[in-house]
Design a protein around this motif. Structure first.
Motif, PDB file in Angstrom:
ATOM      1  N   ALA A 116      15.704  80.141  75.999  1.00 57.00           N
ATOM      2  CA  ALA A 116      14.478  80.374  76.770  1.00 57.00           C
ATOM      3  C   ALA A 116      14.511  81.708  77.501  1.00 57.00           C
ATOM      4  N   GLY A 117      15.630  82.441  77.399  1.00 57.93           N
ATOM      5  CA  GLY A 117      15.758  83.725  78.080  1.00 57.93           C
ATOM      6  C   GLY A 117      16.151  83.611  79.535  1.00 57.93           C
ATOM      7  N   ARG A 122      22.140  87.070  83.721  1.00 53.84           N
ATOM      8  CA  ARG A 122      22.629  86.125  84.724  1.00 53.84           C
ATOM      9  C   ARG A 122      24.033  85.662  84.366  1.00 53.84           C
ATOM     10  N   ARG A 123      24.868  85.472  85.382  1.00 55.43           N
ATOM     11  CA  ARG A 123      26.159  84.828  85.190  1.00 55.43           C
ATOM     12  C   ARG A 123      25.908  83.370  84.825  1.00 55.43           C
ATOM     13  N   PRO A 139      23.825  87.989  73.863  1.00 58.84           N
ATOM     14  CA  PRO A 139      24.650  89.027  74.500  1.00 58.84           C
ATOM     15  C   PRO A 139      24.187  89.428  75.896  1.00 58.84           C
ATOM     16  N   ARG A 140      22.954  89.109  76.250  1.00 63.95           N
ATOM     17  CA  ARG A 140      22.505  89.446  77.607  1.00 63.95           C
ATOM     18  C   ARG A 140      22.983  88.427  78.638  1.00 63.95           C
ATOM     19  N   ALA A 141      23.439  87.279  78.184  1.00 67.19           N
ATOM     20  CA  ALA A 141      24.010  86.282  79.112  1.00 67.19           C
ATOM     21  C   ALA A 141      25.390  86.758  79.567  1.00 67.19           C
ATOM     22  N   VAL A 142      25.662  86.647  80.845  1.00 64.31           N
ATOM     23  CA  VAL A 142      26.950  87.061  81.409  1.00 64.31           C
ATOM     24  C   VAL A 142      27.830  85.809  81.495  1.00 64.31           C
ATOM     25  N   GLU A 152      23.275  80.633  89.911  1.00 65.77           N
ATOM     26  CA  GLU A 152      22.489  81.854  89.957  1.00 65.77           C
ATOM     27  C   GLU A 152      21.044  81.435  90.210  1.00 65.77           C
ATOM     28  N   ASP A 153      20.819  80.922  91.391  1.00 64.59           N
ATOM     29  CA  ASP A 153      19.543  80.327  91.766  1.00 64.59           C
ATOM     30  C   ASP A 153      18.365  81.152  91.228  1.00 64.59           C
ATOM     31  N   PRO A 154      17.458  80.522  90.494  1.00 71.57           N
ATOM     32  CA  PRO A 154      17.206  79.086  90.321  1.00 71.57           C
ATOM     33  C   PRO A 154      17.854  78.479  89.081  1.00 71.57           C
TER      34      PRO A 154
END
Length: 320
Positions: A116-117, A122-123, A139-142, A152-154
């Protein structure tokens, strides 16, 4: 306010991870003066689903139930690391975050959030077994591969199985205070708090087979963790040159002799902290760290919490 909770299911959902969310948010504990959540189970793939264990489910609500939830939970399921997810579900998750709701994943439920992006930049946490796949596919997910959960609210993500309990209780504690979270934990007979940064309990299996020189040396090393040994001495035990031994050791274990010994020493320290009343200096001596300060240094680096805090988690405050 954390009041309205929906857990959304896909075909193949795992019963334990679903049960974690149901147990924390879906159980009426008003007899203990605890809050009662407006809790519901919703399906993203029709009213009839099958669990990973083969159990059939009839689910009353569809994705419309997510539109009013303060928290949307996504438990793990079979093949989530390799399947596609309904676009309607991904849209509903994005809308939820857009209007201020939180989303929480348990184990491989993180793949749904990533699709869902919601994990972009975000960590996030996931079971160590899936960390590599999650990082490669998104790859953009940390991805933090060895923590229990990440807030990493929310967006809150947790590692495998029981780490979902920690993440849920963390959210309760954050929104409704320690007293509420501790009472729920007491009813569930689980530790009231484990830090999200604490490492997942990953223990590398000992690759020992008959006639395996490296395996025999590993077994000897495990029995002599309190001793200082060199690569040259270990190579001699394996009847190899130091260079050949180091190469074979890396191939067999995926790490160096020093790092393997260090990890085994930490694991032994964990067992002693859980099962004995020995002092920190005594444990440091038995594990080869020498003194309590060195034990603490390596323990914090490996586990993410102090030896005293670890002991309190497993044995209660009076044991530290």
């Amino acid at each position: 306010m954390l009041q309205n909770v929906a857990v959304v299911l896909l075909d193949g959902v795992n019963p334990f991870e679903l049960g974690v969310v149901c147990e924390v948010f879906g159980t009426d504990r008003s007899d203990d003066g605890l809050p009662v959540y407006d809790f519901a189970v919703a399906s993203a793939e029709g009213p009839s689903l099958r669990m990973n264990s083969g159990i059939s489910l009839q689910v009353e609500h569809g994705l419309e139930r997510l539109e009013t939830a303060d928290l949307i939970a996504v438990p793990a399921g079979h093949s989530y690391a390799s399947r596609a997810f309904p676009p309607e579900l991904l849209d509903a998750l994005r809308r939820g975050v857009g209007r201020g709701a939180r989303v929480l994943s348990v184990c491989s439920g993180a793949f749904v959030l990533a699709a869902a992006g919601l994990l972009d930049d975000r960590r996030c946490a996931v079971h160590w077994k899936h960390a590599g796949d999650l990082a490669r596919q998104y790859p953009r997910a940390v991805v933090e591969p060895d923590v229990l959960y990440v807030d990493e609210d929310p967006v809150i993500t947790s590692a495998g199985t029981a780490a979902g309990i920690d993440a849920c209780l963390h959210l309760v504690r954050k929104e409704q205070g320690s007293e509420v979270a501790n009472k729920i934990a007491r009813r569930m007979v689980v530790p009231p708090h484990r830090d999200g940064g604490q490492a997942q309990y990953i223990e590398r299996p000992l690759p020992l087979s008959e006639g395996d020189a490296i395996g025999e040396v590993l077994a000897w090393m495990e029995q002599h963790l309190d001793e200082e040994v060199t690569v040259e001495q270990l190579a001699a035990r394996a009847h190899m040159s130091p260079r050949t031994f180091a190469r074979r050791f890396q191939q067999e274990t995926g790490t160096t002799p020093y790092r393997w010994v260090l990890r085994q020493r930490v694991l032994l320290a964990q067992r002693l902290l859980e099962a004995t009343d020995e002092t920190m200096d005594a444990i440091a001596g038995r594990t080869g760290f020498g003194n309590a300060a060195t034990l603490r240094h390596h323990f914090v680096r490996a586990v993410g919490t102090t030896p005293n805090a670890y002991r309190r988690t497993f044995r209660g405050p009076e044991a530290a």
